[in-house]
Design a protein around this motif. Structure first.
Motif, PDB file in Angstrom:
ATOM      1  N   LYS A   2       4.758   3.154   8.324  1.00  0.00           N
ATOM      2  CA  LYS A   2       3.714   3.309   7.176  1.00  0.00           C
ATOM      3  C   LYS A   2       4.717   3.077   5.873  1.00  0.00           C
ATOM      4  N   THR A   3       3.979   2.248   4.904  1.00  0.00           N
ATOM      5  CA  THR A   3       4.728   1.872   3.645  1.00  0.00           C
ATOM      6  C   THR A   3       3.900   2.430   2.435  1.00  0.00           C
ATOM      7  N   ALA A  45       5.119  -7.038  -0.645  1.00  0.00           N
ATOM      8  CA  ALA A  45       5.155  -6.144   0.621  1.00  0.00           C
ATOM      9  C   ALA A  45       5.554  -6.449   1.740  1.00  0.00           C
ATOM     10  N   GLN A  46       6.059  -5.499   2.387  1.00  0.00           N
ATOM     11  CA  GLN A  46       6.780  -5.596   3.634  1.00  0.00           C
ATOM     12  C   GLN A  46       6.314  -4.422   4.754  1.00  0.00           C
ATOM     13  N   GLY A  47       5.689  -4.666   5.793  1.00  0.00           N
ATOM     14  CA  GLY A  47       5.563  -3.840   6.773  1.00  0.00           C
ATOM     15  C   GLY A  47       4.150  -3.817   7.337  1.00  0.00           C
ATOM     16  N   ILE A  48       3.383  -2.615   7.953  1.00  0.00           N
ATOM     17  CA  ILE A  48       2.481  -2.630   8.663  1.00  0.00           C
ATOM     18  C   ILE A  48       1.159  -2.105   7.643  1.00  0.00           C
ATOM     19  N   TYR A  49       0.029  -2.533   7.520  1.00  0.00           N
ATOM     20  CA  TYR A  49      -0.875  -2.153   6.652  1.00  0.00           C
ATOM     21  C   TYR A  49      -2.168  -2.269   7.311  1.00  0.00           C
ATOM     22  N   ASP A  50      -3.197  -1.389   6.927  1.00  0.00           N
ATOM     23  CA  ASP A  50      -4.639  -1.679   7.268  1.00  0.00           C
ATOM     24  C   ASP A  50      -5.288  -2.319   6.157  1.00  0.00           C
ATOM     25  N   LEU A  51      -6.234  -3.418   6.635  1.00  0.00           N
ATOM     26  CA  LEU A  51      -6.996  -4.148   5.713  1.00  0.00           C
ATOM     27  C   LEU A  51      -8.420  -4.093   5.838  1.00  0.00           C
ATOM     28  N   ARG A  52      -9.228  -3.822   4.983  1.00  0.00           N
ATOM     29  CA  ARG A  52     -10.609  -4.094   5.035  1.00  0.00           C
ATOM     30  C   ARG A  52     -11.327  -4.760   4.188  1.00  0.00           C
ATOM     31  N   PHE A  53     -12.303  -5.570   4.616  1.00  0.00           N
ATOM     32  CA  PHE A  53     -13.108  -6.815   4.189  1.00  0.00           C
ATOM     33  C   PHE A  53     -14.365  -6.525   4.131  1.00  0.00           C
ATOM     34  N   ALA A  54     -14.859  -6.973   2.954  1.00  0.00           N
ATOM     35  CA  ALA A  54     -16.322  -6.835   2.619  1.00  0.00           C
ATOM     36  C   ALA A  54     -16.927  -7.949   1.942  1.00  0.00           C
ATOM     37  N   ALA A 102      -9.691  -4.442   0.633  1.00  0.00           N
ATOM     38  CA  ALA A 102      -9.099  -2.925   0.359  1.00  0.00           C
ATOM     39  C   ALA A 102      -7.755  -2.742   1.163  1.00  0.00           C
ATOM     40  N   VAL A 103      -6.958  -2.034   0.966  1.00  0.00           N
ATOM     41  CA  VAL A 103      -5.500  -1.750   1.675  1.00  0.00           C
ATOM     42  C   VAL A 103      -5.352  -0.368   1.603  1.00  0.00           C
ATOM     43  N   ARG A 104      -4.581   0.144   2.808  1.00  0.00           N
ATOM     44  CA  ARG A 104      -3.896   1.295   2.734  1.00  0.00           C
ATOM     45  C   ARG A 104      -2.648   1.294   3.595  1.00  0.00           C
ATOM     46  N   THR A 105      -1.923   2.078   3.542  1.00  0.00           N
ATOM     47  CA  THR A 105      -0.507   2.280   4.609  1.00  0.00           C
ATOM     48  C   THR A 105      -1.219   2.365   6.042  1.00  0.00           C
ATOM     49  N   ASN A 106      -0.623   1.933   7.078  1.00  0.00           N
ATOM     50  CA  ASN A 106      -1.186   1.974   8.375  1.00  0.00           C
ATOM     51  C   ASN A 106      -1.374   3.603   8.782  1.00  0.00           C
ATOM     52  N   GLY A 107      -2.651   3.741   8.952  1.00  0.00           N
ATOM     53  CA  GLY A 107      -3.113   5.332   9.421  1.00  0.00           C
ATOM     54  C   GLY A 107      -3.106   5.999   8.227  1.00  0.00           C
ATOM     55  N   GLY A 108      -2.856   5.699   6.935  1.00  0.00           N
ATOM     56  CA  GLY A 108      -2.915   6.411   5.634  1.00  0.00           C
ATOM     57  C   GLY A 108      -4.367   6.280   5.381  1.00  0.00           C
ATOM     58  N   ALA A 109      -4.764   7.375   4.311  1.00  0.00           N
ATOM     59  CA  ALA A 109      -6.105   7.303   3.783  1.00  0.00           C
ATOM     60  C   ALA A 109      -5.990   8.034   1.981  1.00  0.00           C
ATOM     61  N   PRO A 110      -6.989   7.193   1.264  1.00  0.00           N
ATOM     62  CA  PRO A 110      -8.045   6.473   1.557  1.00  0.00           C
ATOM     63  C   PRO A 110      -7.497   4.934   1.517  1.00  0.00           C
ATOM     64  N   PHE A 111      -8.491   4.048   1.528  1.00  0.00           N
ATOM     65  CA  PHE A 111      -8.425   2.818   1.129  1.00  0.00           C
ATOM     66  C   PHE A 111      -8.525   2.474  -0.299  1.00  0.00           C
ATOM     67  N   THR A 112      -7.618   1.585  -0.818  1.00  0.00           N
ATOM     68  CA  THR A 112      -7.565   1.410  -2.238  1.00  0.00           C
ATOM     69  C   THR A 112      -8.125  -0.157  -2.454  1.00  0.00           C
ATOM     70  N   ALA A 113      -9.201  -0.247  -3.142  1.00  0.00           N
ATOM     71  CA  ALA A 113      -9.930  -1.628  -3.293  1.00  0.00           C
ATOM     72  C   ALA A 113      -9.281  -2.415  -4.292  1.00  0.00           C
TER      73      ALA A 113
END
Length: 814
Positions: A2-3, A45-54, A102-113
């Motif tokens: 997590k980053t 940025a460097q590491g693992i992230y969650d990405l959300r697309f719309a 939108a992005v967040r750290t892996n497993g973090g919450a919430p997403f940041t658009a």
């Protein structure tokens, strides 16, 4: 892993990828590849992230067209990531599409658009081509040029990408077209992209104008951003770097102007720069000015070489050359060289005036300044005036060089030049009180026309009208009333200097008062002391409840309790003590101290003591219950009962143990080497007068000289017969003293005759009683000697007579 992310930045990098089919037609799926760059603050940025697309149909719309699609987890290496996106069929129909990430750290919450949304370039629209109808098969070379009519194949009939580089002649490829991979062998000034006629050159993206180069007579204009961005006709050397939007285009209306971006911005100032933001405006003739950004900010007409950094609805007004506003909202720089550093609703209205920040402040004087705070104001023509901060502080019109350091609700009125309020709450210097000062405190006031007056602090202290150079050092509820210039109250509580009492002073204490027209008067302290009306040049040194009444001028009460100098008793003095009184019109009278003493006539004196009273003019009473009732009388008493005088011009001593007068040198016990005691009942019983010589006057009225042998020397015998002869020849006369008159007769010798006869005493002008008595005794002795001789002679004669008688008798008897 997590980053933790700082604010993120995102940019589009690559196109989409196609799924190729084995048929002769292109049959693509709906997925495409998306590559981007992710930053963590200023670093990749460097590491693992969650990405959300719309998918959205606009950059600011609220309803999504497709998605969201979440890619979790996604590896980001050195800021770069690649994902495959599939929003299904019916999404890319030819209309504009915007991708929200939108992005967040892996497993973090919430997403940041991430903002802004990314407009999708035409590459993904190859998906739309997947549904087009096409021939099933055409053999290579199956259609030759002979099979085609002249002009039958146009550009629209040639499949995209069907003509490759090898299909073109080398001359056409190298000399006619700009190659996507770059050209070689170009000559500056000869080879170029552009127009050769007097027409603008436009660059488009997605068939929308992105950049316009407009030729002018001197220097071309560069118009970037929205197609609606524009330059007024006839203007040259203008730059609109970008920005603009439908209904909100940027417009430059003067030459040499710059608009950096934003939307709905207008720049009409020659040589002016508008950095960005929206609905900002630089008006005509605002030459060389700079408006950096923000919203609804305005540099008005003629405000040349000004600077407005940003904020909301800030205004540099007409003709305010060289003015500046750093930020904030609803601020106004309304004069040349005026400055507002920030805050809200601030106004710098005087030449070179400045407001540092805060809210609702207004600096109207030339070179005036308000450092900050809220609702502070410097009035018109209050040049060089300053408010350091605080709230609701005011400097009035024409109060140049005045200062309010801070605090709340402090005010300097109009025409109060170079006045100062250092701070505090609700302090006030009224109009026409130049060079006045209130150091702080609360509720202190200097009224109008009280120049050069000062209040050091405290609460509710006041200097009223027409008081120049008046001073209150501090304390509480102290007042100098009008027309009492140069007066001072150093401190304390509820002390008053009344009207028309200039040059007066109260050093401190409580409830002390100097009445009207008592100029040059002083109360040094204490409580409840009072100098009445028209008692000028009077002094109360301290103590409590001491009073100098009306017209008791140049009078002094040094201290004590309850002492009073009554009306009209000028030049009088009470040194102290308790409840001493100098009565009405008792001019130049004095009571030194003590208790319950009173003087009711002029020039009276009571040095102290208890219950002494003077009712005579130029009279004196001292001790205990001494009453000098007559003019020029002197009474001293030690009695328990009243000791009055009995007549004028008399010295009375009522002493239970007599009167002692010591003089010459001093003995070890403190008494004099020489002395006279009148009375002395215990030390000298039976003596009315006793002296150091040994002489005395008895209670019986007898004067006794000292004749002690031990006090005498050079004893010599005298001849009584000789003394008797001299006494017999000494003239003795009847006479009167000249000062007594002829009716008072005396008998005796003259001192000159006595001295000539006997040589006694100090000189021939005085006659000692002891010498007279000694001469008389010696003469008596001489007379006695003479008498005894006569007696002896008579005895002898008597014997002879007796013998003769006996003889005669015998003869007769015979």
């Amino acid at each position: 892993m997590k980053t933790k992310l700082s604010p993120l930045q995102f940019s589009l990098m690559l196109l989409c990828a196609f799924n190729l089919q084995p048929s002769t037609a292109c049959a693509q799926g709906t997925a495409f590849t998306y590559q981007g760059r992710l930053s963590d603050g200023a670093n990749p940025a460097q590491g693992i992230y969650d990405l959300r697309f719309a998918i959205y149909d606009s950059s600011g719309g609220l309803t999504s067209i497709a998605g969201p699609v979440t890619n979790s987890p996604t590896t980001v290496s050195n800021g770069l990531f690649t994902v495959t996106l599939d929003f299904g069929a019916g999404v890319f129909t030819g209309a504009e599409r915007w991708l929200e990430v939108a992005v967040r750290t892996n497993g973090g919450a919430p997403f940041t658009a991430l903002s802004p949304r990314q407009k999708l370039t035409p590459t993904p629209y190859a998906i739309f081509a997947g549904g087009a109808q096409a021939a099933t098969s055409v053999a290579a070379g199956g259609v030759n040029s002979a099979a085609l009519a002249t002009g039958a194949v146009g550009g629209a009939a040639i499949a995209d990408g069907a003509i490759a580089a090898q299909d073109l002649s080398p001359g056409l490829l190298n000399n006619t077209f700009w190659r996507l991979g770059g050209n070689a062998g170009t000559t500056p000034g000869t080879h170029f992209l552009g127009t050769t006629d007097n027409q603008p050159l436009e660059f488009k993206a997605n068939n929308a104008r992105a950049l316009r180069l407009e030729p002018t007579a001197t220097s071309p204009n560069l118009v970037g951003g929205h197609a609606g961005n524009s330059v007024a006709p006839g203007m040259d050397a203008v730059v609109i770097a970008g920005g603009g939007r439908a209904g909100g285009a940027n417009h430059a209306g003067a030459e040499l102007t710059v608009i950096g971006g934003g939307w709905a911005n207008t720049n009409h100032g020659g040589g002016a720069t508008l950095g960005g933001g929206y609905l900002n405006r630089i008006e005509p003739v605002a030459y060389d000015s700079v408006l950096m950004g923000g919203r609804e900010n305005v540099i008005q007409n003629g405000a040349a070489q000004t600077t407005l950094s940003g904020g909301l609805a800030n205004v540099i007004s007409n003709g305010a050359d060289y003015a500046s506003i750093s930020g904030g909202q609803f601020n106004l720089a309304g004069a040349t060289e005026a400055t507002v550093a920030g805050g809200g609703h601030n106004r710098a209205l005087g030449f070179a005036s400045a407001v540092g920040g805060g809210g609702g402040n207004a600096a109207s004087g030339l070179w005036s300044a308000i450092a900050g705070g809220r609702d502070n104001a410097v009035g018109t023509a209050a040049d060089y005036a300053a408010v350091g901060g605080g709230s609701q502080n005011q400097i009035g019109t024409n109060s140049a060089n005045s200062t309010v350091g801070g605090g709340d609700a402090n005010g300097i009125g109009a025409n109060s030049i170079a006045s100062t309020i250092s701070g505090g709450v609700a302090n006030d210097v009224a109009a026409d009180s130049s060079y006045a000062t209130i150091a702080g405190g609360a509720g202190n006031y200097i009224r109008s026309s009280s120049s050069i007056s000062a209040i050091g602090g405290g609460m509710f202290n006041g200097i009223f009208n027409q008081n120049t150079n008046a001073t209150i050092g501090g304390g509480h509820n102290n007042v100098i009333w009008q027309d009492s210039s140069y007066s001072t109250i150093a401190g304390g509580e509820k002390n008053d200097i009344d009207t028309t009492s200039p040059h007066s002073a109260i050093a401190g204490g409580q409830n002390n008062d100097i009445g009207p027209n008592s100029h040059h008067s002083v109360i040094t302290g204490g409580e409840n002391n009072d100098i009445g009306p028209d008692a000028w040049h009077s002094v109360i040194g301290g103590g409590s409840v001491n009073v100098i009444e009306t017209r008791a001028r140049a009078t002094t009460v040094s201290g004590g309790l309850g002492n009073t100098v009554e009306d009209g008793s000028w030049l009088s003095t009470i040194g102290g003590g308790f409840e001493n009184v100098i009565g009405t019109n008792s001019v130049s009278s004095t009571i030194g101290g003590g208790w319950f003493n009173s003087a009711v006539r002029s020039f009276a004196t009571i040095p102290g003591g208890f219950a002494n009273h003077v009712a005579g003019q130029v009279a004196f009473a001292a001790g205990r219950k001494a009453h000098a009732l007559h003019d020029y009388s002197f009474v001293w008493s030690s009695r328990d009962n009243l000791a009055p005088s009995f007549s004028a011009h008399r010295f009375h001593v009522h002493a239970a143990q007599g009167l002692s007068v010591d003089y010459a040198g001093q003995r070890g016990d403190g008494g004099g080497e020489r002395w006279i005691v009148l009375g002395g009942l215990s030390d000298f019983p039976g003596q009315t007068i006793s002296t150091w010589t040994g002489a005395r006057l008895t209670d019986g009225g007898v004067w006794a000289d000292n004749s002690d042998r031990n006090t005498k020397e050079n004893l010599t015998p005298v001849n009584p017969s000789e003394i008797l002869e001299r006494v017999a020849s000494l003239p003795v006369q009847g006479w009167n003293y000249k000062v007594e008159g002829p009716e008072v007769r005396h008998i005796g010798p003259m001192a000159q005759d006595f001295y000539a006869a006997f040589g006694t005493g100090h000189d021939d002008k005085h006659l000692a009683a002891l010498d007279s008595a000694g001469v008389a005794l010696a003469a008596i002795q001489g007379l006695n000697q003479k008498l005894e001789a006569s007696q002896r002679e008579n005895s002898a004669l008597q014997e002879r007579v007796e013998k003769l008688e006996k003889l005669l008798q015998k003869l007769v008897n015979e």
